[in-house]
Each structure stands twice: as C-alpha cells, then as structure tokens.
Motif scaffolding. Sequence first.
Motif, PDB file in Angstrom:
ATOM      1  N   CYS A 118      67.565  11.642   1.829  1.00  0.00           N
ATOM      2  CA  CYS A 118      66.845  12.898   1.577  1.00  0.00           C
ATOM      3  C   CYS A 118      66.389  13.548   2.882  1.00  0.00           C
ATOM      4  O   CYS A 118      66.271  14.769   2.971  1.00  0.00           O
ATOM      5  CB  CYS A 118      65.659  12.672   0.650  1.00  0.00           C
ATOM      6  N   GLY A 145      68.733  16.189   4.030  1.00  0.00           N
ATOM      7  CA  GLY A 145      68.984  17.307   3.130  1.00  0.00           C
ATOM      8  C   GLY A 145      69.569  16.971   1.776  1.00  0.00           C
ATOM      9  O   GLY A 145      69.859  17.868   0.992  1.00  0.00           O
ATOM     10  N   CYS A 175      60.386  15.416   3.119  1.00  0.00           N
ATOM     11  CA  CYS A 175      61.084  16.514   3.785  1.00  0.00           C
ATOM     12  C   CYS A 175      61.050  17.801   2.944  1.00  0.00           C
ATOM     13  O   CYS A 175      60.697  18.854   3.447  1.00  0.00           O
ATOM     14  CB  CYS A 175      62.520  16.092   4.062  1.00  0.00           C
ATOM     15  N   SER A 176      61.406  17.706   1.677  1.00  0.00           N
ATOM     16  CA  SER A 176      61.525  18.905   0.838  1.00  0.00           C
ATOM     17  C   SER A 176      60.275  19.193   0.013  1.00  0.00           C
ATOM     18  O   SER A 176      60.083  20.316  -0.447  1.00  0.00           O
ATOM     19  CB  SER A 176      62.718  18.773  -0.116  1.00  0.00           C
ATOM     20  N   ARG A 215      59.871  18.115  -2.892  1.00  0.00           N
ATOM     21  CA  ARG A 215      60.303  18.068  -4.293  1.00  0.00           C
ATOM     22  C   ARG A 215      60.521  16.623  -4.735  1.00  0.00           C
ATOM     23  O   ARG A 215      60.608  15.713  -3.913  1.00  0.00           O
ATOM     24  CB  ARG A 215      61.584  18.873  -4.470  1.00  0.00           C
TER      25      ARG A 215
END
Length: 137
Positions: A45, A48, A82-83, A85
């Motif tokens: 993750c 990306g 990182c995201s 989500r």
Amino acid sequence: ILCLALTLHVPFTMENLATSRLWLCPAVERLLRRLHVQSVVVEFCMFGMPWRKSTKFLGVWISLDLLQPYRCIGTKRGICKCSGRSHVPLAGTNNKGQWLTKVAEPYPRKLCNLLAKCFSNFHAQQIAHQFELRLNQ
C-alpha cells in the motif's frame, strides 16, 4: 542458493509474505543471523496499491535500507498510513472474476525501482572499493 551467494559475495534477494512460515524455517533463521544478511518488511500500500500485503525481503551482500520507510504501521487497524483509506482485503475475486491474491502478485513499479537501486548501490560500492585499493597501492 542464498548460502552460496553469501560465500561467493554475490548480491541476492529473496522475498515472501511477511507472515509466511518460510521465515520460521531453522535454516532461514540461521541465515538471518549471519553477517552481511539483512531483512526488511514493506507493505504494498505504501507504493500506491489498495491492499496492504506485507512482504519480507532478505538480502545477502546488499543493503535494503532504501526499503525501510515503506511500512504501513502506527495507524488504526485496516486504515492505510499512506492513503488514509481502508486496505482492500486480499480475499475473493474482483469484478472481473480474478482472484485478488493473483491480482496483487506483481511488484509495484516503485518497489522494482528501489530494488534495482539497492543492487546498483552494491555495484557502485564495489567499484569505489576497487578504486580505493588502487589508490592505496
């Protein structure tokens, strides 16, 4: 093969899921305690991908330090650092009927580039060492 690479001073890597029983094998555990052997865990993750997929790399005669920052730890369970989500669980199939575990197999391009840089750094160190030896003659 890893022991032979260690003996012959050949840079080499091996990878498997971080939770794999491979890492518990006595021969692998002994190898991990040897000089010039390093291991590092990364999560896909952080490159990306929507899934976490913790993967452990073992390196012989190669520094894997460039991979150290790519850990998704220290956040709420299931939430990507990182995201921000939720991680996509690697279970079942996608909307095309493909198994998600199969879809998640390829390395992200950025991870490939970092691994190539690790090998390139090894070779640059070898060249620098040979140059230093010649200077000291």
